[in-house]
Design an enzyme around this catalytic site. Structure first.
Site, PDB file in Angstrom:
ATOM      1  N   TYR A   1      16.697  14.958 -24.764  1.00 61.10           N
ATOM      2  CA  TYR A   1      15.989  16.122 -24.206  1.00 61.10           C
ATOM      3  C   TYR A   1      16.925  17.337 -24.204  1.00 61.10           C
ATOM      4  O   TYR A   1      16.559  18.422 -24.665  1.00 61.10           O
ATOM      5  CB  TYR A   1      15.521  15.793 -22.787  1.00 61.10           C
TER       6      TYR A   1
ATOM      7  N   SER B   1      14.814  24.726 -21.415  1.00 62.32           N
ATOM      8  CA  SER B   1      15.151  24.106 -20.127  1.00 62.32           C
ATOM      9  C   SER B   1      16.617  24.373 -19.812  1.00 62.32           C
ATOM     10  O   SER B   1      17.431  24.549 -20.729  1.00 62.32           O
ATOM     11  CB  SER B   1      14.937  22.590 -20.224  1.00 62.32           C
TER      12      SER B   1
HETATM   13  N1  LIG Z   1       8.631  20.710 -15.128  1.00 66.38           N
HETATM   14  C1  LIG Z   1       9.930  20.978 -15.197  1.00 66.38           C
HETATM   15  O1  LIG Z   1      10.701  20.749 -14.243  1.00 66.38           O
HETATM   16  C2  LIG Z   1      10.506  21.603 -16.454  1.00 66.38           C
HETATM   17  C3  LIG Z   1      11.829  22.068 -16.414  1.00 66.38           C
HETATM   18  C4  LIG Z   1      12.373  22.631 -17.548  1.00 66.38           C
HETATM   19  C5  LIG Z   1      11.617  22.763 -18.698  1.00 66.38           C
HETATM   20  N2  LIG Z   1      10.338  22.307 -18.718  1.00 66.38           N
HETATM   21  C6  LIG Z   1       9.582  22.464 -19.959  1.00 66.38           C
HETATM   22  O2  LIG Z   1       8.373  23.157 -19.703  1.00 66.38           O
HETATM   23  C7  LIG Z   1       7.364  22.712 -20.612  1.00 66.38           C
HETATM   24  C8  LIG Z   1       6.146  22.252 -19.824  1.00 66.38           C
HETATM   25  O3  LIG Z   1       6.543  21.180 -18.975  1.00 66.38           O
HETATM   26  P1  LIG Z   1       5.599  20.593 -17.830  1.00 66.38           P
HETATM   27  O4  LIG Z   1       6.490  20.073 -16.797  1.00 66.38           O
HETATM   28  O5  LIG Z   1       4.533  21.563 -17.502  1.00 66.38           O
HETATM   29  O6  LIG Z   1       4.976  19.322 -18.627  1.00 66.38           O
HETATM   30  P2  LIG Z   1       3.621  18.492 -18.361  1.00 66.38           P
HETATM   31  O7  LIG Z   1       3.164  18.676 -16.979  1.00 66.38           O
HETATM   32  O8  LIG Z   1       3.893  17.117 -18.865  1.00 66.38           O
HETATM   33  O9  LIG Z   1       2.580  19.182 -19.366  1.00 66.38           O
HETATM   34  C9  LIG Z   1       2.861  19.141 -20.735  1.00 66.38           C
HETATM   35  C10 LIG Z   1       1.721  19.743 -21.509  1.00 66.38           C
HETATM   36  O10 LIG Z   1       2.028  19.619 -22.913  1.00 66.38           O
HETATM   37  C11 LIG Z   1       1.001  18.863 -23.573  1.00 66.38           C
HETATM   38  N3  LIG Z   1       1.623  18.110 -24.660  1.00 66.38           N
HETATM   39  C12 LIG Z   1       2.561  17.138 -24.602  1.00 66.38           C
HETATM   40  N4  LIG Z   1       2.841  16.666 -25.830  1.00 66.38           N
HETATM   41  C13 LIG Z   1       2.062  17.376 -26.689  1.00 66.38           C
HETATM   42  C14 LIG Z   1       1.879  17.346 -28.093  1.00 66.38           C
HETATM   43  N5  LIG Z   1       2.536  16.490 -28.878  1.00 66.38           N
HETATM   44  N6  LIG Z   1       1.012  18.221 -28.646  1.00 66.38           N
HETATM   45  C15 LIG Z   1       0.308  19.090 -27.871  1.00 66.38           C
HETATM   46  N7  LIG Z   1       0.443  19.159 -26.537  1.00 66.38           N
HETATM   47  C16 LIG Z   1       1.302  18.294 -25.953  1.00 66.38           C
HETATM   48  C17 LIG Z   1       0.382  18.009 -22.451  1.00 66.38           C
HETATM   49  O11 LIG Z   1      -0.949  17.607 -22.723  1.00 66.38           O
HETATM   50  P3  LIG Z   1      -1.285  16.239 -23.517  1.00 66.38           P
HETATM   51  O12 LIG Z   1      -0.424  15.176 -22.926  1.00 66.38           O
HETATM   52  O13 LIG Z   1      -2.754  16.032 -23.319  1.00 66.38           O
HETATM   53  O14 LIG Z   1      -0.957  16.517 -24.953  1.00 66.38           O
HETATM   54  C18 LIG Z   1       0.411  19.008 -21.306  1.00 66.38           C
HETATM   55  O15 LIG Z   1      -0.649  19.946 -21.429  1.00 66.38           O
HETATM   56  C19 LIG Z   1       7.999  21.614 -21.459  1.00 66.38           C
HETATM   57  O16 LIG Z   1       8.484  22.153 -22.663  1.00 66.38           O
HETATM   58  C20 LIG Z   1       9.153  21.144 -20.592  1.00 66.38           C
HETATM   59  O17 LIG Z   1      10.186  20.562 -21.342  1.00 66.38           O
HETATM   60  C21 LIG Z   1       9.755  21.725 -17.628  1.00 66.38           C
END
Ligand SMILES: NC(=O)c1ccc[n+]([C@@H]2O[C@H](COP(=O)([O-])OP(=O)(O)OC[C@H]3O[C@@H](n4cnc5c(N)ncnc54)[C@H](OP(=O)(O)O)[C@@H]3O)[C@@H](O)[C@H]2O)c1
Length: 254
Positions: free
Chosen positions: A157, A144
């Site tokens: 984070y 991130s």
């Molecule tokens: N969205 C943003 O603005 C943003 C910005 C920078 C970086 N990121 C990074 O991008 C990645 C994806 O983010 P996102 O926004 O798409 O998140 P999200 O919508 O919350 O989706 C997260 C995914 O990870 C799974 N997950 C969470 N904890 C887990 C665990 N302990 N074991 C296995 N699976 C797990 C969730 O499913 P379950 O809950 O069913 O396990 C879900 O499929 C993350 O690493 C996040 O830090 C996101």
């Protein structure tokens, strides 16, 4: 287009049931990869797996928590049995608990570290022997912008994502002799279930878009496209990098 694909690649993607992870699973499968994705919520896993398989895509879902040693072992056993090798690992699963630093309970900040940096370290280690047998093997970690500067998303984070970015550099160096490339993708704010509440707040949304030169947040597919490129053989000389996908945000001071 010739070689701009992931034809035949065997790929593991964590956190593939929602948001950026789901977009990565879809993009990879559309580019010809065979994908195993994981997430904790089994119902969601089955839903996503069925929808993608109905489209003829080669996708398998597994309910697994990346923080569990047993579950990581299950992923390794599945890969060994089904494929006997692995070409690409995408460590995407991540969580956040946003608070002022003084208000965290120990179990809260430890859980952020467990999912965001310790699990990718452990999963990469356990799948290393499978990646050794892969062809043009690659690891891509999803960090991130918060791992580079304070994006006001909470210190744990940011600390965990900074650790993940550094993990990418270390593994790229260590595993270069094994022909395994390791890279990181660092998104800025992206529309996903995780950011739904923040981006629904108009004041917060305009504060974010005002400091983003492209004047909008990212779509999940815009992150997935970069991850796909890094996993391709076309990226054969790219390793140890942190690719920031941020609409220009970190290039601008105002
Ligand atoms: N969205 C943003 O603005 C943003 C910005 C920078 C970086 N990121 C990074 O991008 C990645 C994806 O983010 P996102 O926004 O798409 O998140 P999200 O919508 O919350 O989706 C997260 C995914 O990870 C799974 N997950 C969470 N904890 C887990 C665990 N302990 N074991 C296995 N699976 C797990 C969730 O499913 P379950 O809950 O069913 O396990 C879900 O499929 C993350 O690493 C996040 O830090 C996101």
């Amino acid at each position: 287009m010739k070689n701009w694909n992931l034809e035949g690649k065997k790929v593991v993607i964590t956190g593939g049931s929602k948001g950026i992870g789901k977009a990565i699973v879809t993009e990879f499968a559309e580019l010809g990869a065979e994908v195993l994705f994981t997430a904790r919520d089994n119902e969601e896993v089955i839903k996503v797996e069925s929808a993608l398989r109905e489209r003829g895509l080669n996708v398998y879902g597994m309910s697994a928590d990346v923080t569990s040693t047993d579950h990581r072992l299950r992923i390794k056993m599945w890969v060994d049995k089904k494929w006997g090798k692995l070409d690409v690992l995408v460590n995407n699963a991540g969580i956040n608990i946003r608070k002022p630093s003084n208000e965290y309970e120990e179990r809260e900040y430890r859980s952020v570290f467990e999912v965001n940096v310790l699990a990718p370290f452990e999963l990469s280690r356990i799948l290393y022997s499978s990646l050794l047998d892969g062809a043009g093997s690659a690891v891509v970690n999803i960090a991130s912008v918060a791992g580079i500067l304070d994006a006001r998303t909470g210190a744990p984070y940011g600390m965990s994502k900074a650790g993940l970015i550094q993990l990418g550099r270390n593994l790229a160096n260590e595993w270069a002799e094994d022909k395994i490339r390791v890279n990181t993708v660092s998104p800025w704010f992206t529309e996903t279930p995780a950011t739904k509440n923040v981006l629904a707040d108009e004041q917060k949304l305009s504060a974010i878009t005002n400091r983003t030169p492209l004047r909008r947040v990212a779509q999940d597919v815009e992150i997935a496209a970069v991850v796909a490129f890094l996993a391709m053989d076309k990226a054969s000389y790219v390793s140890g990098q942190n690719i920031v996908v941020d609409g220009g945000a970190t290039a601008a001071i105002l």
